[in-house]
Every structure is written in structure tokens, then in C-alpha cells.
Design a protein around this motif. Structure first.
Motif: not given
Length: 82
Positions: A16, A54-55, A57-58, A64
Motif C-alpha cells: 500500500s 472495497q479491497h 480502495r484500501l 473517495e
């Protein structure tokens, strides 16, 4: 990003952070070259993700309100044998 699995622990944090740094560097370079801030476009593949948006975006540094397009295997347009 090939095989965007659920990265956990220190390795997941590093993945990340590398993507965040890449995104920030890309924005700075595009601003210096074109005088416009342009964020990179991320593409990720996974055959086993249950909640891909969801994954994603993480994992990837995105605003957002950024639009995400999820393609399902039924959307595959590649040629196949009959």
C-alpha cells in the motif's frame, strides 16, 4: 497490479505504501511536465476477490469519489473455442 490478493501484515502495508508513493510521485512529475496534476490509473486483477471495490480502495490510493469499474468474468470478450 497482477493478482491483487488480500495482503496482510507488514507486506500488505508495504504494498500500500509503495502504491501511495508511486501515486504521489506521478502527480508531482505530471505537474512539473504538463502543469496539471494527473493521478495514475490503476488496474488490478484477481480471480478470487469477494468484494473487489472495497479491497481496491484500501489497496490503492484513490480519492473517495473516484469511479471504479469492476469487470466480472461474464464481461470477458476474449475469443474462446466453441
Amino acid at each position: 497490479i497482477d493478482e491483487a490478493h488480500m495482503y496482510e501484515g507488514v507486506f500488505g502495508a508495504h504494498v500500500s505504501m509503495v502504491l501511495s508513493r508511486f501515486s504521489r510521485l506521478s502527480a508531482v512529475c505530471s505537474h512539473k511536465i504538463r502543469n496539471v496534476i494527473q493521478l495514475p490509473i490503476f488496474l488490478a486483477c484477481s480471480a478470487t476477490m469477494s468484494h473487489p471495490e472495497q479491497h481496491f480502495r484500501l489497496l490503492c490510493p484513490m480519492p473517495e469519489d473516484a469511479q471504479i469499474t469492476i469487470l466480472h468474468s461474464s464481461d470477458d470478450g476474449s475469443p474462446r473455442s466453441a
